[in-house]
Design an enzyme around this catalytic site. Structure first.
Site, short mmCIF file in Angstrom:
data_model
loop_
_atom_site.label_atom_id
_atom_site.label_comp_id
_atom_site.label_asym_id
_atom_site.label_seq_id
_atom_site.Cartn_x
_atom_site.Cartn_y
_atom_site.Cartn_z
N CYS A 182 -28.36 -31.87 -19.83
CA CYS A 182 -27.62 -32.26 -18.64
C CYS A 182 -28.14 -33.57 -18.07
O CYS A 182 -29.32 -33.89 -18.20
CB CYS A 182 -27.76 -31.19 -17.57
N ARG B 148 -27.55 -38.25 -24.09
CA ARG B 148 -28.41 -37.07 -23.96
C ARG B 148 -27.72 -35.82 -24.50
O ARG B 148 -28.37 -34.82 -24.73
CB ARG B 148 -28.75 -36.84 -22.48
N TRP C 205 -24.70 -29.73 -20.29
CA TRP C 205 -24.95 -29.18 -21.63
C TRP C 205 -25.19 -27.70 -21.40
O TRP C 205 -26.20 -27.32 -20.80
CB TRP C 205 -26.18 -29.87 -22.23
N ASN D 113 -29.97 -29.94 -12.92
CA ASN D 113 -30.50 -29.83 -14.28
C ASN D 113 -31.61 -28.78 -14.28
O ASN D 113 -32.33 -28.67 -13.29
CB ASN D 113 -31.12 -31.15 -14.75
N GLY D 114 -31.79 -28.09 -15.41
CA GLY D 114 -32.87 -27.12 -15.50
C GLY D 114 -32.34 -25.70 -15.33
O GLY D 114 -31.14 -25.46 -15.46
N GLU E 194 -38.77 -34.04 -42.44
CA GLU E 194 -38.02 -34.97 -41.59
C GLU E 194 -36.68 -35.35 -42.26
O GLU E 194 -35.65 -35.43 -41.59
CB GLU E 194 -38.88 -36.22 -41.32
N LYS F 19 -33.09 -34.68 -40.55
CA LYS F 19 -32.11 -35.74 -40.30
C LYS F 19 -30.76 -35.34 -40.88
O LYS F 19 -29.74 -35.47 -40.22
CB LYS F 19 -32.54 -37.08 -40.94
N GLU G 17 -29.14 -32.30 -38.88
CA GLU G 17 -28.71 -32.48 -37.49
C GLU G 17 -27.51 -33.39 -37.34
O GLU G 17 -26.72 -33.22 -36.42
CB GLU G 17 -29.87 -32.89 -36.56
N HIS H 124 -42.16 -20.81 -55.35
CA HIS H 124 -42.41 -19.55 -54.63
C HIS H 124 -41.17 -19.06 -53.88
O HIS H 124 -41.27 -18.21 -53.01
CB HIS H 124 -43.57 -19.73 -53.64
N LYS I 62 -30.37 -35.29 -26.60
CA LYS I 62 -31.42 -36.25 -26.91
C LYS I 62 -32.75 -35.80 -26.34
O LYS I 62 -33.78 -35.90 -26.98
CB LYS I 62 -31.03 -37.63 -26.35
#
Ligand code: M6R
Length: 604
Positions: free
Chosen positions: A2, A27, A71, A97-98, A477, A481, A484, A500, A599
C-alpha cells in the site's frame, strides 16, 4: 504494498495527489482512492485497478486531500475495501498502511456502527468520530492512536475542521512542508518533485498540519509529549526515477548495473583503500565472534553469497537467516554477535522486526541498505549504503549487485580489521573488483544470444537452476527472477543436490540452467550436465569464455569473462536476469509490476 500520498495547499490538489499515487505505483497495488476536502464537504473517489487520469476529480476545487494505493491484505480486492475509509457520518476519512491487530477488541467502542468493508482500517475513522463530541479532531486522533495495536501509518482528514493528521508506528511515513504546501507520503522518493527536505517521522510520532496557518506540529503518542522536529535534507536523484528509452524499468536497471557498481566502488574506495562513505563507528566490529545475516528475498540471496566470502576470508562463523523466521524462533544472540541486515528498501517489515529483536537481545546491527532515511538505516547501529539509486522494477537487479559489492567490501574490511588478510591481497581483490563493471558490460552485450535462447524456450512451465559454491545463491536468484516476473515455476538448487530429488523432474520439456564456471567444482558440474542430457533434458549453461568442453554438452552456452571465483556471481547473475526479463516480456507479463507482488513488503 500500500502507498499513501496526501497534500494540502494551493493548486490542483487532485492532480498533485494523483501524480503522487502514480509515483507509488511501483510498490504494487490492486485498487486506489482519494478523498478531497472542499470548502464544505469531502469528495470521494475509489476504484479497482490502475490509477486513472481521473479528470472528474481534477475539476474539484479542493485545498487538501488524501490518496491511497491498496495491496489487499484484510479483505479482497474491491471498491468497498479500497481506501479512504470513513465513519457513519462521512466526516472523517482515513488512508492506512499496515495492519491493526486489535480490531475485534476495538469494535466495542463503536457498537452500533455499520461496517461497509472487510478491512482493519475502517475502525480508525469510526473510533475518531466517536470522540468528536468531547475532543477536537487532532485530540481525538491522539486518543485513538494510543489504542491501536500493530504496525501502521495513517493519514486522517476531517470534513469539519482544517487539519490533516498523520501517525506512524512501524510503517513508514514522511512529511514535508515547502512554504504553504504540505505533503505526506509513505515513500520519500515520491516527494522528489516537490522538495529536497522532509520530516523523517519515527515510530510513535504524529504530524498535525493546520491548514489555516500552514503550520505543522509534532507529537509523540507513546510518551504523550509535544516534540520539535526539523526537516532533513535527503538525496534521491529524480533523473534516476525515469525509464528513459527502455521498455521497462527492470531492463533499464539491469543495464545500469556497471555504472552503479563503479559508483559504489568510487564512493567507498580511495587509492585501493576501503574508506566507507558512511563512518561505521569505532565499536561496530569490536570483539565480535559471530555474524548472523538477516534479509528477505533477493537480499537474502546476497547474504548467502556473503556467507561464503566472510567464512573464507574473515574465518568467522556466519549464519544467514530469513528475517521472517529469525525473529520467531528464539535466536541465541549475545553482545559478541554482529547482525548484518540487508535490505534494498530499508522498509521490509520482517527485516525491521528481526533488527528490533536482535537489538533487544544485545546484538549490534550493521545494515546494508539502498535508501538513506529509511527505517532500517535509522534503527541500525551503522549502515553502509549501496549506490543503486532508486530501484523501481519490483524484481531486484541493480540493488542485488550493489549489495554484493558492499558486502564484499565489508568482508575485506573485516578481514583486514582481524588481520586475516595481507594489504597486498586486499589490493589484489580490489583490483579484480574494479574490473567487474567492464566485464559486466561485455555480458550485457549478449542480448541477441539471450533473446534467441528465450525464443526457443519461453513457453516452458518449469525450470531448474543449479550452481555450486558461491554460485549456488545465484541459482536461487535466477529461479526467483524467472518465477516472479514470468510466472514460470522455477527452483534453484546446489547442483549436487539434483540427484537427491529434482532429477526426477527432468524430461525433454524441462530446461536446466547450469552455472558452470571454472572453479573447484567444475568437473562435478559437468557430470551433472551429462546426467541431465542422459535424460533428454534441455541444458542452458553460463560458462567462462573459451570453455570448449561445455559447448559439446550444453544446448546453449552463454559465455562470460573470466574473473576470480569469489567475484563470479557479479557476472553469472546478469545473463539470468536478462533471460528472465526477455522471457517475461515475450509472455506479455507486467514486468515492472508483477501480479500479487509489492516492491516494498511493509507487512509481516
Ligand atoms: O527491500 P528489501 O531488499 O528488504 O526487499 C526484500 C525482498 O522483498 C525483495 O528482494 C524481493 O524478493 C524482490 N522482489 C526480489 O526481486
Amino acid at each position: 504494498m500500500c502507498g499513501i500520498f496526501a497534500y494540502a495547499g494551493p493548486g490542483n490538489c487532485a492532480e498533485v495527489i494523483i501524480n503522487g499515487l502514480k509515483s507509488l505505483e511501483y510498490r504494487g497495488y490492486d485498487s486506489w482512492g482519494i478523498a478531497l476536502k472542499t470548502k464544505n464537504n469531502i469528495e470521494l473517489k475509489k476504484s479497482v485497478g490502475k490509477v486513472s487520469e481521473a479528470t472528474e476529480l481534477e475539476a474539484v476545487k479542493a485545498y487538501a486531500g488524501i490518496g491511497h494505493t491498496r495491496w489487499a491484505t484484510h479483505g479482497n480486492v474491491s471498491i468497498e475495501n479500497s481506501h479512504p475509509h470513513t465513519d457513519s457520518e462521512k466526516r472523517i476519512y482515513v488512508v492506512h498502511n499496515g495492519i491493526i491487530e486489535n480490531v475485534a477488541e476495538l469494535r466495542k467502542f463503536v457498537s452500533g456502527d455499520r461496517f461497509y468493508s472487510k478491512t482493519d482500517t475502517e475502525i480508525i475513522p469510526k473510533l475518531i468520530a466517536r470522540l468528536l463530541n468531547r475532543y477536537s479532531f487532532p485530540a481525538a486522533v491522539k486518543e485513538v492512536v494510543g489504542k491501536l495495536r500493530g504496525n501502521f501509518a495513517f493519514v486522517a482528514i476531517d470534513r469539519d475542521s482544517n487539519y490533516l493528521v498523520a501517525a506512524r508506528n512501524g510503517s513508514p511515513i514522511v512529511a514535508a512542508l515547502n512554504r504553504n504546501k504540505f505533503y505526506i507520503s509513505s515513500d520519500l522518493q515520491s516527494l522528489v518533485p516537490y522538495t529536497d527536505k522532509a520530516f523523517l517521522m519515527n515510530d510513535g510520532e504524529m504530524a498535525i498540519y493546520n491548514l489555516d496557518d500552514s503550520s505543522v506540529e509534532f507529537y509523540n503518542f507513546l510518551d504523550r509529549k509535544e516534540i520539535i522536529k526539523v526537516q532533513e535534507n535527503y538525496s534521491v536523484q529524480f533523473g534516476d526515477c525515469r525509464r528513459g528509452d527502455f521498455k521497462h524499468f527492470m531492463l533499464k536497471e539491469i543495464f545500469e548495473q556497471p555504472v552503479r557498481l563503479r559508483q559504489t566502488f568510487e564512493v567507498n574506495v580511495t587509492d585501493f583503500d576501503i574508506r566507507f562513505a558512511q563512518p561505521l563507528g569505532a565499536g561496530i566490529f569490536k570483539d565480535i565472534n559471530r555474524i548472523v545475516i538477516i534479509a528477505c528475498g533477493t537480499s537474502w540471496h546476497a547474504g548467502l553469497v556473503a556467507e561464503y566470502w566472510l567464512e573464507s576470508l574473515v574465518r568467522m562463523p556466519v549464519e544467514v537467516e530469513y528475517a521472517s523466521e529469525f525473529r520467531y524462533r528464539s535466536p541465541v544472540l549475545s553482545a559478541d554477535t554482529l547482525i548484518i541486515a540487508i535490505s534494498q528498501s530499508g522498509e521490509t517489515a520482517d527485516t525491521i522486526a528481526g533488527i528490533k529483536e536482535a537489538k533487544e537481545l544485545g546484538a549490534r546491527v550493521l545494515s546494508v541498505c539502498n535508501v538513506p532515511g529509511s527505517t532500517i538505516a535509522r534503527i541500525s547501529d551503522a549502515t553502509v549504503f549501496t549506490q543503486a539509486g532508486p530501484e523501481i522494477g519490483v524484481a531486484s537487479t541493480k540493488a542485488f549487485t550493489t549489495q554484493l559489492e558492499m558486502l564484499f567490501l565489508l568482508t575485506l574490511y573485516l578481514a583486514q580489521y582481524r588481520q586475516k588478510i595481507s594489504p597486498k591481497d586486499v589490493i589484489n581483490y580490489l583490483k579484480n573488483l574494479a574490473e567487474i563493471p567492464e566485464k559486466m558490460e561485455r555480458v550485457l552485450g549478449k542480448t541477441e544470444q539471450i533473446i534467441k535462447i528465450m525464443e526457443a524456450h519461453y513457453t516452458v512451465s518449469n525450470a531448474l537452476f543449479l550452481g555450486r559454491g558461491v554460485n549456488y545463491p545465484i541459482a536461487l536468484e535466477g529461479a526467483l527472477k524467472l518465477k516472479e516476473i514470468s510466472y514460470i515455476h522455477a527452483e534453484g538448487y546446489p547442483a549436487a543436490e539434483m540427484k537427491h530429488g529434482p532429477i526426477a523432474l527432468i524430461d525433454r520439456h524441462m530446461p536446466t540452467v547450469f552455472i558452470c564456471i571454472r572453479d573447484q567444482s567444475y568437473e562435478k558440474v559437468l557430470s551433472n550436465i551429462q546426467e541431465v542430457k542422459a535424460r533428454n533434458g534441455i541444458v542452458i549453461a553460463v560458462a567462462n569464455d573459451n570453455d570448449k568442453r561445455i559447448t559439446e554438452l550444453a544446448d546453449h552456452v552463454i559465455f562470460i569473462p573470466e574473473t576470480i571465483v569469489e567475484l563470479s556471481p557479479f557476472l553469472t547473475v546478469v545473463p539470468l536476469q536478462m533471460l528472465a526479463y526477455y522471457i517475461a516480456d515475450k509472455r506479455g507479463c507486467d514486468i515492472d509490476k508483477p501480479r500479487n507482488l509489492a516492491k516494498s513488503v511493509t507487512v509481516e
